[in-house]
Design an enzyme around this catalytic site. Sequence first.
Site, PDB file in Angstrom:
ATOM      1  N   ALA A 128       0.828  -1.003   0.103  1.00 42.61           N
ATOM      2  CA  ALA A 128      -0.020  -0.078  -0.169  1.00 42.61           C
ATOM      3  C   ALA A 128       0.716   1.120  -0.117  1.00 42.61           C
ATOM      4  O   ALA A 128       2.041   1.090   0.554  1.00 42.61           O
ATOM      5  CB  ALA A 128      -0.814   0.051   1.090  1.00 42.61           C
ATOM      6  N   GLY A 160       0.565  -4.847   0.773  1.00 43.58           N
ATOM      7  CA  GLY A 160      -0.775  -5.005   0.097  1.00 43.58           C
ATOM      8  C   GLY A 160      -0.498  -5.390  -1.315  1.00 43.58           C
ATOM      9  O   GLY A 160      -1.741  -5.894  -1.765  1.00 43.58           O
ATOM     10  N   GLU A 207      -1.021  -9.134  -0.709  1.00 44.29           N
ATOM     11  CA  GLU A 207      -2.551  -9.193  -0.451  1.00 44.29           C
ATOM     12  C   GLU A 207      -3.101  -9.230  -1.716  1.00 44.29           C
ATOM     13  O   GLU A 207      -4.080 -10.078  -1.938  1.00 44.29           O
ATOM     14  CB  GLU A 207      -3.208  -8.160   0.194  1.00 44.29           C
ATOM     15  N   GLU A 239       4.981  -5.057   7.073  1.00 40.12           N
ATOM     16  CA  GLU A 239       4.214  -4.102   7.989  1.00 40.12           C
ATOM     17  C   GLU A 239       4.560  -4.193   9.185  1.00 40.12           C
ATOM     18  O   GLU A 239       4.612  -2.952  10.026  1.00 40.12           O
ATOM     19  CB  GLU A 239       2.512  -4.497   7.643  1.00 40.12           C
TER      20      GLU A 239
HETATM   21  N1  CAA Z   1       4.574   3.105  -0.564  1.00 45.81           N
HETATM   22  C1  CAA Z   1       5.226   4.175  -1.001  1.00 45.81           C
HETATM   23  N2  CAA Z   1       6.323   4.401  -1.723  1.00 45.81           N
HETATM   24  C2  CAA Z   1       6.824   3.287  -1.853  1.00 45.81           C
HETATM   25  C3  CAA Z   1       6.537   2.089  -1.346  1.00 45.81           C
HETATM   26  C4  CAA Z   1       5.322   2.127  -0.718  1.00 45.81           C
HETATM   27  N3  CAA Z   1       4.727   0.737  -0.133  1.00 45.81           N
HETATM   28  N4  CAA Z   1       7.409   1.129  -1.746  1.00 45.81           N
HETATM   29  C5  CAA Z   1       8.274   1.805  -2.441  1.00 45.81           C
HETATM   30  N5  CAA Z   1       8.216   3.081  -2.596  1.00 45.81           N
HETATM   31  C6  CAA Z   1       8.942   4.155  -3.328  1.00 45.81           C
HETATM   32  C7  CAA Z   1      10.229   4.614  -2.325  1.00 45.81           C
HETATM   33  O1  CAA Z   1       9.872   5.303  -1.286  1.00 45.81           O
HETATM   34  C8  CAA Z   1      11.140   4.847  -3.623  1.00 45.81           C
HETATM   35  O2  CAA Z   1      10.768   6.389  -4.047  1.00 45.81           O
HETATM   36  P1  CAA Z   1      11.678   7.405  -4.104  1.00 45.81           P
HETATM   37  O3  CAA Z   1      12.682   6.932  -5.305  1.00 45.81           O
HETATM   38  O4  CAA Z   1      11.064   8.711  -4.152  1.00 45.81           O
HETATM   39  O5  CAA Z   1      12.678   7.402  -2.886  1.00 45.81           O
HETATM   40  C9  CAA Z   1      10.672   4.057  -4.692  1.00 45.81           C
HETATM   41  O6  CAA Z   1       9.376   3.489  -4.567  1.00 45.81           O
HETATM   42  C10 CAA Z   1      11.806   2.944  -5.087  1.00 45.81           C
HETATM   43  O7  CAA Z   1      11.811   2.311  -3.958  1.00 45.81           O
HETATM   44  P2  CAA Z   1      13.373   2.038  -2.897  1.00 45.81           P
HETATM   45  O8  CAA Z   1      14.337   3.266  -3.431  1.00 45.81           O
HETATM   46  O9  CAA Z   1      13.061   1.899  -1.477  1.00 45.81           O
HETATM   47  O10 CAA Z   1      13.831   0.817  -3.809  1.00 45.81           O
HETATM   48  P3  CAA Z   1      14.759  -0.316  -3.142  1.00 45.81           P
HETATM   49  O11 CAA Z   1      15.033  -1.294  -4.129  1.00 45.81           O
HETATM   50  O12 CAA Z   1      16.045   0.121  -2.310  1.00 45.81           O
HETATM   51  O13 CAA Z   1      13.742  -1.080  -2.030  1.00 45.81           O
HETATM   52  C11 CAA Z   1      11.784  -2.038  -1.172  1.00 45.81           C
HETATM   53  C12 CAA Z   1      12.531  -1.750  -2.393  1.00 45.81           C
HETATM   54  C13 CAA Z   1      12.570  -3.056  -0.280  1.00 45.81           C
HETATM   55  C14 CAA Z   1      10.515  -2.795  -1.763  1.00 45.81           C
HETATM   56  C15 CAA Z   1      11.515  -0.756  -0.386  1.00 45.81           C
HETATM   57  O14 CAA Z   1      11.132  -0.095  -1.352  1.00 45.81           O
HETATM   58  C16 CAA Z   1      10.561  -0.961   0.649  1.00 45.81           C
HETATM   59  O15 CAA Z   1      10.937  -1.565   1.869  1.00 45.81           O
HETATM   60  N6  CAA Z   1       9.332  -0.641   0.375  1.00 45.81           N
HETATM   61  C17 CAA Z   1       8.103  -0.635   1.398  1.00 45.81           C
HETATM   62  C18 CAA Z   1       7.706  -1.995   1.367  1.00 45.81           C
HETATM   63  C19 CAA Z   1       6.491  -1.976   2.457  1.00 45.81           C
HETATM   64  O16 CAA Z   1       6.795  -1.541   3.619  1.00 45.81           O
HETATM   65  N7  CAA Z   1       5.162  -2.244   2.068  1.00 45.81           N
HETATM   66  C20 CAA Z   1       4.266  -2.492   3.193  1.00 45.81           C
HETATM   67  C21 CAA Z   1       3.400  -1.100   2.852  1.00 45.81           C
HETATM   68  S1  CAA Z   1       2.200  -0.964   4.045  1.00 45.81           S
HETATM   69  C22 CAA Z   1       0.720  -1.922   3.838  1.00 45.81           C
HETATM   70  O17 CAA Z   1       0.829  -2.728   2.415  1.00 45.81           O
HETATM   71  C23 CAA Z   1      -0.247  -1.958   4.420  1.00 45.81           C
HETATM   72  C24 CAA Z   1      -1.506  -3.000   4.011  1.00 45.81           C
HETATM   73  O18 CAA Z   1      -1.843  -4.001   4.432  1.00 45.81           O
HETATM   74  C25 CAA Z   1      -2.866  -2.390   3.457  1.00 45.81           C
END
Ligand code: CAA
Length: 258
Positions: free
Chosen positions: A66, A109, A112, A132
């Site tokens: 998400a 998400g 999911e 999460e």
């Molecule tokens: N939301 C918003 N932005 C996101 C994102 C997310 N879930 N995942 C990645 N991005 C963005 C990053 O902020 C980054 O943006 P910028 O270039 O503007 O900085 C861009 O996508 C590229 O990501 P990274 O630079 O972080 O890429 P990476 O290869 O170094 O890492 C990753 C990849 C490990 C997937 C890392 O991006 C990450 O940890 N993302 C978040 C994953 C996460 O926590 N997901 C769960 C979200 S909560 C949820 O989903 C709740 C639910 O159940 C409904």
Amino acid sequence: MSNFEYIDAYTEGQLGIIVLNRPKVLNAINRKMVSEILSAMEEFEVDDRIRVIHISGNGRAFAAGADIDEMANDHAIDFELRNQFKDWDQLAMIKKPIIGSVQGFALGGGFELALCCDLLYASDDAEFGFPEVNLGVMPGAGGTQRLTKLVGKMKAMEWLFTGKIISAKESLQFGIVNQLFAKEILQEETMKIATYIAGQAPLSIRLIKESVNKAVDTSIEEGMQFERKNFYLLFSSEDQKEGMKAFQEKRKPIFKGK
Ligand code: CAA
């Protein structure tokens, strides 16, 4: 076919194709994207030419979860009042078979959404997971329910507690995906499978889907409501604000348990 902002949707023969299309943020799923996915699926649902829906992501992720930026400042009552997951609930009502094709990340998400598919294929470098917990929250779109039903309590607890990445190999081993393919041929192979299923008797497929889902559980609704309240609740914690702020500031979060 409608025009969408965050997805591409089109038809190809008897297939309805959806491609998540926010590659710069690894297809992070915002509310509008979910609503677009649902609208596209509903268009395919009533189109007699379409027999199978295929969903994948553009770029190096299926979806990395998400959209954290969209929800970082949300509070529990915001979710309750807007009925945050109502479109997700509708996705589960689609009667045509949905085939998911996961390359790269399917996290939070994104995982999911993958778990909403009826058949799931992945590239051999795909990475699944529920991170999460690292943000001070928990899955809110069915993750705790669907993962547990699929792999059992112990593995689900382990993966949800640790937030650790599940490799493509493990995802196959634990029955999360049907088959792995090399990244270069994933799309082509899943389209072949989708085309094969599109050639099967549509009503059989429709009622098989309904019956298998019935077998999985008759009371997923109850579990989802339970999960949802807990998800909302976490947005009244300081740790959620800290976890998401730390993500945005690209640093390690400091959790206090309140
Ligand atoms: N939301 C918003 N932005 C996101 C994102 C997310 N879930 N995942 C990645 N991005 C963005 C990053 O902020 C980054 O943006 P910028 O270039 O503007 O900085 C861009 O996508 C590229 O990501 P990274 O630079 O972080 O890429 P990476 O290869 O170094 O890492 C990753 C990849 C490990 C997937 C890392 O991006 C990450 O940890 N993302 C978040 C994953 C996460 O926590 N997901 C769960 C979200 S909560 C949820 O989903 C709740 C639910 O159940 C409904």
